[in-house]
Write a protein that holds these residues in place. Structure first.
Motif, PDB file in Angstrom:
ATOM      1  N   TRP A 113       0.814  -1.210   0.000  1.00  0.00           N
ATOM      2  CA  TRP A 113       0.000   0.000   0.000  1.00  0.00           C
ATOM      3  C   TRP A 113       0.853   1.267   0.000  1.00  0.00           C
ATOM      4  O   TRP A 113       0.441   2.306  -0.530  1.00  0.00           O
ATOM      5  N   LYS A 114       2.060   1.170   0.569  1.00  0.00           N
ATOM      6  CA  LYS A 114       2.951   2.333   0.583  1.00  0.00           C
ATOM      7  C   LYS A 114       3.484   2.626  -0.814  1.00  0.00           C
ATOM      8  O   LYS A 114       3.609   3.787  -1.221  1.00  0.00           O
ATOM      9  N   VAL A 115       3.772   1.574  -1.561  1.00  0.00           N
ATOM     10  CA  VAL A 115       4.149   1.755  -2.965  1.00  0.00           C
ATOM     11  C   VAL A 115       2.993   2.390  -3.727  1.00  0.00           C
ATOM     12  O   VAL A 115       3.174   3.350  -4.496  1.00  0.00           O
ATOM     13  N   ASP A 116       1.801   1.887  -3.499  1.00  0.00           N
ATOM     14  CA  ASP A 116       0.608   2.366  -4.203  1.00  0.00           C
ATOM     15  C   ASP A 116       0.358   3.849  -3.932  1.00  0.00           C
ATOM     16  O   ASP A 116       0.168   4.653  -4.856  1.00  0.00           O
ATOM     17  N   ILE A 117       0.392   4.247  -2.659  1.00  0.00           N
ATOM     18  CA  ILE A 117       0.052   5.634  -2.329  1.00  0.00           C
ATOM     19  C   ILE A 117       1.120   6.607  -2.815  1.00  0.00           C
ATOM     20  O   ILE A 117       0.819   7.713  -3.284  1.00  0.00           O
ATOM     21  N   VAL A 118       2.394   6.192  -2.762  1.00  0.00           N
ATOM     22  CA  VAL A 118       3.456   7.069  -3.256  1.00  0.00           C
ATOM     23  C   VAL A 118       3.360   7.218  -4.773  1.00  0.00           C
ATOM     24  O   VAL A 118       3.491   8.327  -5.309  1.00  0.00           O
ATOM     25  N   LYS A 119       3.105   6.129  -5.478  1.00  0.00           N
ATOM     26  CA  LYS A 119       2.990   6.201  -6.940  1.00  0.00           C
ATOM     27  C   LYS A 119       1.844   7.121  -7.362  1.00  0.00           C
ATOM     28  O   LYS A 119       1.943   7.838  -8.358  1.00  0.00           O
ATOM     29  N   LYS A 120       0.774   7.133  -6.576  1.00  0.00           N
ATOM     30  CA  LYS A 120      -0.396   7.932  -6.947  1.00  0.00           C
ATOM     31  C   LYS A 120      -0.297   9.384  -6.489  1.00  0.00           C
ATOM     32  O   LYS A 120      -0.904  10.272  -7.097  1.00  0.00           O
ATOM     33  N   LEU A 121       0.452   9.647  -5.430  1.00  0.00           N
ATOM     34  CA  LEU A 121       0.614  11.026  -4.955  1.00  0.00           C
ATOM     35  C   LEU A 121       1.783  11.746  -5.618  1.00  0.00           C
ATOM     36  O   LEU A 121       1.779  12.978  -5.723  1.00  0.00           O
ATOM     37  N   LEU A 122       2.765  10.990  -6.070  1.00  0.00           N
ATOM     38  CA  LEU A 122       3.973  11.606  -6.605  1.00  0.00           C
ATOM     39  C   LEU A 122       3.697  12.531  -7.794  1.00  0.00           C
ATOM     40  O   LEU A 122       4.266  13.638  -7.857  1.00  0.00           O
ATOM     41  N   PRO A 123       2.844  12.155  -8.759  1.00  0.00           N
ATOM     42  CA  PRO A 123       2.559  13.093  -9.866  1.00  0.00           C
ATOM     43  C   PRO A 123       1.988  14.422  -9.380  1.00  0.00           C
ATOM     44  O   PRO A 123       2.296  15.480  -9.956  1.00  0.00           O
ATOM     45  N   TYR A 124       1.176  14.378  -8.317  1.00  0.00           N
ATOM     46  CA  TYR A 124       0.627  15.613  -7.750  1.00  0.00           C
ATOM     47  C   TYR A 124       1.745  16.491  -7.202  1.00  0.00           C
ATOM     48  O   TYR A 124       1.804  17.701  -7.477  1.00  0.00           O
ATOM     49  N   PHE A 125       2.654  15.896  -6.425  1.00  0.00           N
ATOM     50  CA  PHE A 125       3.772  16.662  -5.863  1.00  0.00           C
ATOM     51  C   PHE A 125       4.704  17.177  -6.963  1.00  0.00           C
ATOM     52  O   PHE A 125       5.222  18.301  -6.873  1.00  0.00           O
ATOM     53  N   GLU A 126       4.917  16.377  -7.993  1.00  0.00           N
ATOM     54  CA  GLU A 126       5.792  16.807  -9.091  1.00  0.00           C
ATOM     55  C   GLU A 126       5.164  17.983  -9.836  1.00  0.00           C
ATOM     56  O   GLU A 126       5.870  18.928 -10.228  1.00  0.00           O
ATOM     57  N   ASN A 127       3.876  17.948 -10.009  1.00  0.00           N
ATOM     58  CA  ASN A 127       3.197  19.068 -10.657  1.00  0.00           C
ATOM     59  C   ASN A 127       3.270  20.326  -9.798  1.00  0.00           C
ATOM     60  O   ASN A 127       3.433  21.442 -10.306  1.00  0.00           O
ATOM     61  N   LYS A 128       3.201  20.132  -8.493  1.00  0.00           N
ATOM     62  CA  LYS A 128       3.274  21.253  -7.548  1.00  0.00           C
ATOM     63  C   LYS A 128       4.702  21.750  -7.361  1.00  0.00           C
ATOM     64  O   LYS A 128       4.923  22.869  -6.902  1.00  0.00           O
ATOM     65  N   GLN A 129       5.676  20.868  -7.695  1.00  0.00           N
ATOM     66  CA  GLN A 129       7.105  21.154  -7.462  1.00  0.00           C
ATOM     67  C   GLN A 129       7.381  21.388  -5.985  1.00  0.00           C
ATOM     68  O   GLN A 129       8.190  22.225  -5.586  1.00  0.00           O
ATOM     69  N   TYR A 130       6.712  20.589  -5.171  1.00  0.00           N
ATOM     70  CA  TYR A 130       6.918  20.639  -3.719  1.00  0.00           C
ATOM     71  C   TYR A 130       6.234  19.442  -3.092  1.00  0.00           C
ATOM     72  O   TYR A 130       5.131  19.054  -3.502  1.00  0.00           O
ATOM     73  N   GLY A 131       6.863  18.879  -2.074  1.00  0.00           N
ATOM     74  CA  GLY A 131       6.214  17.810  -1.316  1.00  0.00           C
ATOM     75  C   GLY A 131       7.124  17.250  -0.247  1.00  0.00           C
ATOM     76  O   GLY A 131       8.345  17.244  -0.384  1.00  0.00           O
ATOM     77  N   ARG A 132       6.512  16.798   0.829  1.00  0.00           N
ATOM     78  CA  ARG A 132       7.246  16.155   1.906  1.00  0.00           C
ATOM     79  C   ARG A 132       6.595  14.788   2.168  1.00  0.00           C
ATOM     80  O   ARG A 132       5.400  14.712   2.464  1.00  0.00           O
ATOM     81  N   ILE A 133       7.394  13.726   2.050  1.00  0.00           N
ATOM     82  CA  ILE A 133       6.908  12.377   2.314  1.00  0.00           C
ATOM     83  C   ILE A 133       7.759  11.788   3.428  1.00  0.00           C
ATOM     84  O   ILE A 133       8.973  11.637   3.287  1.00  0.00           O
TER      85      ILE A 133
END
Length: 257
Positions: A113-133
């Motif tokens: 599930w951790k792989v799943d959630i990171v794969k699905k959230l990462l495009p959002y953070f990349e579009n935002k050009q910011y994120g903390r995981i």
């Protein structure tokens, strides 16, 4: 300390108790909002009563794809700044006590599930050009803990993913870090102490005393203290920290690394 996260929104997994709740408290003290995920609705409601309107309860099983998909949708709508990836571990067992099905379940509950959630959230953070995981795992990623063969093995896989992501995702102000807690006053440690008391045929209190004797600090950690570190790692102040593992264990780990 001003973490500069006022009016920002974060997702916190396992938010109704332990490290998740401690992190939610720390974030809300900084005037951030928290979307808190847990399976138990009553505990979520109680947490909201304690922490106020900046705590937004979200009931669901984070290991299920349907929950993750709904959460990713909310993350985009709320313009989240980061996520604390955190959940309980598998039962305490030695290697010989495990069945192959236990390993399959551990993969589902600790890694997939951790792989799943990171794969699905990462495009959002990349579009935002910011994120903390930020991942909360266990000090067993640095030094194995007795009767935690399942937890140790699968959490090391999460560590490998986290470290690799910190190398692959560069120049976008997205960071990946991990906290590796030792013995804290949480339900997970209570289960381990209970297991120790059964194996050694001693009382729970005797097992707890023996457990604490092995902690140089002399006592269990406070999840609220760890939550303050997690809040900092989720903030803009941690921008130069990436791919790191922070052991919070009272000095138990003997390694110099």
């Amino acid at each position: 300390m001003d973490l500069k996260i006022e009016n920002q929104t974060f997702i916190v997994c396992g938010a109704s108790s332990g490290f998740g709740k401690g992190t939610a408290k720390a974030l809300i003290r900084e005037n951030a909002s928290v979307i808190g995920i847990a399976r138990n609705l009553e505990k979520l409601k109680q947490t909201q009563l304690e922490l106020g309107d900046n705590f937004i309860p979200f009931q669901g099983d984070i290991s299920q794809t349907e929950t993750i998909n709904e959460l990713v949708k909310i993350a985009s709508e709320k313009k989240i700044s980061g996520i604390l990836i955190n959940a309980g571990g598998p039962p305490a067992m030695s290697f010989n006590e495990t069945e192959l099905s236990d390993w399959d379940n551990a993969y589902q509950n600790l890694l997939r599930w951790k792989v799943d959630i990171v794969k699905k959230l990462l495009p959002y953070f990349e579009n935002k050009q910011y994120g903390r995981i930020v991942f909360i795992e266990s000090s067993s990623v640095k030094q194995p803990i007795e009767n935690l063969i399942l937890s140790t093995s699968l959490r090391l896989a999460v560590l490998g993913m986290m470290k690799t992501l910190s190398q692959e995702i560069q120049g976008q102000n997205i960071t990946f870090n991990m906290i590796a807690p030792g013995s804290h006053a949480t339900p997970a440690i209570e289960r381990l102490i209970k297991k120790k008391s059964e194996i050694e045929n001693i009382s729970y209190n005797e097992a707890k005393e023996k457990w604490e004797e092995n902690i140089p600090a002399g006592k269990m950690g406070d999840p609220n203290d760890l939550g303050q570190l997690a809040a900092w790692l989720l903030s803009p102040s941690s921008k130069f920290v990436n791919g790191q593992v922070y052991a919070v264990d009272g000095g138990t780990i003997k390694s110099t690394l």
